[in-house]
Design a protein around this motif. Structure first.
Motif, PDB file in Angstrom:
ATOM      1  N   ILE A   1     -13.583   3.112  -4.719  1.00  0.00           N
ATOM      2  CA  ILE A   1     -12.603   2.082  -5.056  1.00  0.00           C
ATOM      3  C   ILE A   1     -12.679   1.824  -6.551  1.00  0.00           C
ATOM      4  CG2 ILE A   1     -14.207   0.192  -4.549  1.00  0.00           C
ATOM      5  CD1 ILE A   1     -11.792  -1.452  -3.571  1.00  0.00           C
TER       6      ILE A   1
ATOM      7  N   CYS B   1      -2.863   0.274  -4.055  1.00  0.00           N
ATOM      8  CA  CYS B   1      -2.495  -1.095  -3.705  1.00  0.00           C
ATOM      9  C   CYS B   1      -1.852  -1.714  -4.939  1.00  0.00           C
ATOM     10  CB  CYS B   1      -3.731  -1.878  -3.284  1.00  0.00           C
ATOM     11  SG  CYS B   1      -3.421  -3.612  -2.895  1.00  0.00           S
TER      12      CYS B   1
ATOM     13  N   TRP C   1     -10.249  -3.168   0.773  1.00  0.00           N
ATOM     14  CA  TRP C   1      -9.532  -2.201   1.602  1.00  0.00           C
ATOM     15  C   TRP C   1     -10.113  -2.275   3.011  1.00  0.00           C
ATOM     16  CZ3 TRP C   1      -5.227   0.562   0.846  1.00  0.00           C
ATOM     17  CH2 TRP C   1      -4.785   0.761  -0.461  1.00  0.00           C
TER      18      TRP C   1
ATOM     19  N   GLU D   1       0.843  -1.186   0.000  1.00  0.00           N
ATOM     20  CA  GLU D   1       0.000   0.000   0.000  1.00  0.00           C
ATOM     21  C   GLU D   1       0.881   1.239   0.000  1.00  0.00           C
ATOM     22  OE1 GLU D   1      -1.878  -3.074   2.851  1.00  0.00           O
ATOM     23  OE2 GLU D   1       0.100  -2.193   2.493  1.00  0.00           O
TER      24      GLU D   1
ATOM     25  N   TYR E   1      -4.492   1.661   7.050  1.00  0.00           N
ATOM     26  CA  TYR E   1      -5.290   1.114   5.962  1.00  0.00           C
ATOM     27  C   TYR E   1      -4.514  -0.010   5.277  1.00  0.00           C
ATOM     28  CZ  TYR E   1      -8.825   4.708   6.355  1.00  0.00           C
ATOM     29  OH  TYR E   1      -9.851   5.498   6.805  1.00  0.00           O
TER      30      TYR E   1
ATOM     31  N   CYS F   1      -4.682  -3.152   2.179  1.00  0.00           N
ATOM     32  CA  CYS F   1      -5.378  -3.798   1.079  1.00  0.00           C
ATOM     33  C   CYS F   1      -5.167  -5.300   1.203  1.00  0.00           C
ATOM     34  CB  CYS F   1      -4.939  -3.278  -0.283  1.00  0.00           C
ATOM     35  SG  CYS F   1      -3.267  -3.688  -0.799  1.00  0.00           S
TER      36      CYS F   1
ATOM     37  N   LEU G   1      -7.963   3.511  -3.744  1.00  0.00           N
ATOM     38  CA  LEU G   1      -9.025   3.945  -2.833  1.00  0.00           C
ATOM     39  C   LEU G   1      -8.922   5.468  -2.742  1.00  0.00           C
ATOM     40  CD1 LEU G   1     -11.322   3.000  -0.934  1.00  0.00           C
ATOM     41  CD2 LEU G   1      -9.683   3.225   0.946  1.00  0.00           C
TER      42      LEU G   1
END
Length: 123
Positions: free
Chosen positions: A70, A22, A36, A6, A94, A96, A81
């Motif tokens: 997304i 990602c 995500w 990410e 965050y 992925c 995202l």
């Protein structure tokens, strides 16, 4: 070796935007469903958005509907995202995740995970 990475996290003020990416090595991201997720300190990991193989289905958590989007960047084999209208409660790491067969907002559905990127929303 299958790996997800990410990028794009950072610090923004409330109302600001960030774009998370990602990327994958060891496989083609376009062949996989992607989710995500985020995890704030002391909280469980929660699904934010997901996109199926072939882009047939996209789902968002209620908390981000209308603010997050997304989508696949097929030219670069990435999943993006886009986060707009960020709020302090969006602060989290965050992640992925990818799975060849399954998708949804449950973290148990995904086999492959990245290391995460920090998003901080604060005034």
């Amino acid at each position: 070796q299958v790996q997800l990475v990410e990028s794009g996290g950072g610090s923004v003020r409330p109302g600001g935007s960030l774009r998370l990416s990602c990327a994958a090595s060891g496989f083609t991201l376009d062949d996989y469903a992607i989710g995500w997720f985020r995890q704030a300190p002391g909280k469980e990991r929660e699904g934010v958005a997901c996109i199926s193989r072939g882009d047939g289905d996209i789902y968002y958590a209620d908390s981000v509907k209308g603010r997050f989007t997304i989508f696949r960047d097929n030219a670069n084999d990435k999943v993006i995202l886009q986060m707009n209208g960020l709020k302090p409660e969006d602060t989290a790491v965050y992640y992925c995740a990818a799975d060849f067969y399954r998708y949804g907002l449950g973290y148990e559905l995904y086999d492959y995970w990245g290391q995460g990127t920090q998003v901080t929303v604060s005034s």
